[in-house]
Design an enzyme around this catalytic site. Sequence first.
Site: not given
Length: 473
Positions: A71, A134
């Site tokens: 992605h 993240y």
Amino acid sequence: MSTAFGKSLERIETPIPGLVVFELPVHGDSRGWFKENWQREKMTALGLEDFGPVQNNISFNDAIGTTRGIHAEPWDKWVSVATGRIFGAWVDLREGPSFGTVFTTELDPSRAIFVPRGVGNSYQTLETDTAYTYLVNDHWSPDASYSFLNLADETAAIDWPIPLAEVEISAKDKAHPRLAEVTPIPPKRILVLGASGQLGLALRARFGDAAHIEYATREDIDVTAADLADARRWRDYGLIVNAAAYTAVDQAETPEGREQAWAANATAVAALARVATENGITLVHVSSDYVFDGTLEGAYTEDAPLRPLGVYGQTKAAGDLAASTAARHYILRTSWVIGEGGNFVRTMHSLAERGIDPRVVGDQVGRLTFTSDIADAIAHLVETGAPFGVYNVTGSGDASSWAEIAREVFRLSGHDPERVTPVSTDEYFATAAGPVAPRPRNSVLDLTKIVSAGFSPADAEESLRAYVAGLKG
């Protein structure tokens, strides 16, 4: 546990521009371990962009071989492991020469990676109960541009530790396109305000007409509007160049002009600074020698005290202060600007050709600045990542008065320079019908800082010769 203890904080470059691995110090004992997972001061000191995260996400994976990706999102992310171990693969899906470049490595709690906007990322767990986290500097939006790449793409040819046929992959990830069919992530957008002005035209000539560059006039976007924050998807922008300004110096001394000058030169800049700060955008603002009173002996440095004389100078000084509140800003102070359209040099050339002998102010000194030089300076500061702050940008060389420049224009045009009569500022405006703004007598700006940043302004006299030669042609 596979975590390596005793490392020093270290930055490791990869073949993908902007994709950077960081070795993280992890301190452990019989109770467990501790690490500084994200430490802004230390990591930016090693050259990591201060990317301004706004969200922290955690992905937990029960089984070995869980595979996600590839992605590419329109934001930056800092990826690190809380527990376990992952194999990561990154593919550059941004427009440009590095499109398709691949990098792979393993991550554990002692190793993290900064993934810039547009770089495709994918992860395969190598241990049970693996959790990675993240930080991202934007929120997910259905209006943003995303790209995806098939995990099994033959061109990327990622050497997965566990074959894809043996691991857990979502049906959606299996259906992603091959590299030849991927829609690249475009660069962050650039917005140039004041596009129809002299500097705006020079910026168009310098930056070109790429799809990600937007040139706007006051009719296109009202930066003083209450809904400015929603006027664009600002997270898609990386740079705003404010070349718009109210420049009718004398008219600014009238009630109507005063209002317009403050709106364009101060209020609008404050609004842009807020948008820039909230969205991680670099703001470039063009200022003026009129923020000084012109009484200094010698050239003005960037940190000289502000002492504007008239309304125009006051609004430009206020705009400087507003622009400086943006976290990422370049303020370019310039003087005596010459570009396409009506300007002093064109006027003097026309008078010379028509046989008119002008009276020109001889007690104001400065250097001409051609708009192409300003545009080049802006591009240089942005492209080299020069330290943010204020920079003086004018032509280089000796300072001259307006009368001396006028005489040089006459001479270069093949006319007698003695036809130009120098007069004082007071004499020149003695018979003016309307309001007259006070002018700084000394407009010479020191160029040491911009030269130290690696930019060499063109010699003003040489630029003038080339410009007049173009008028004659």
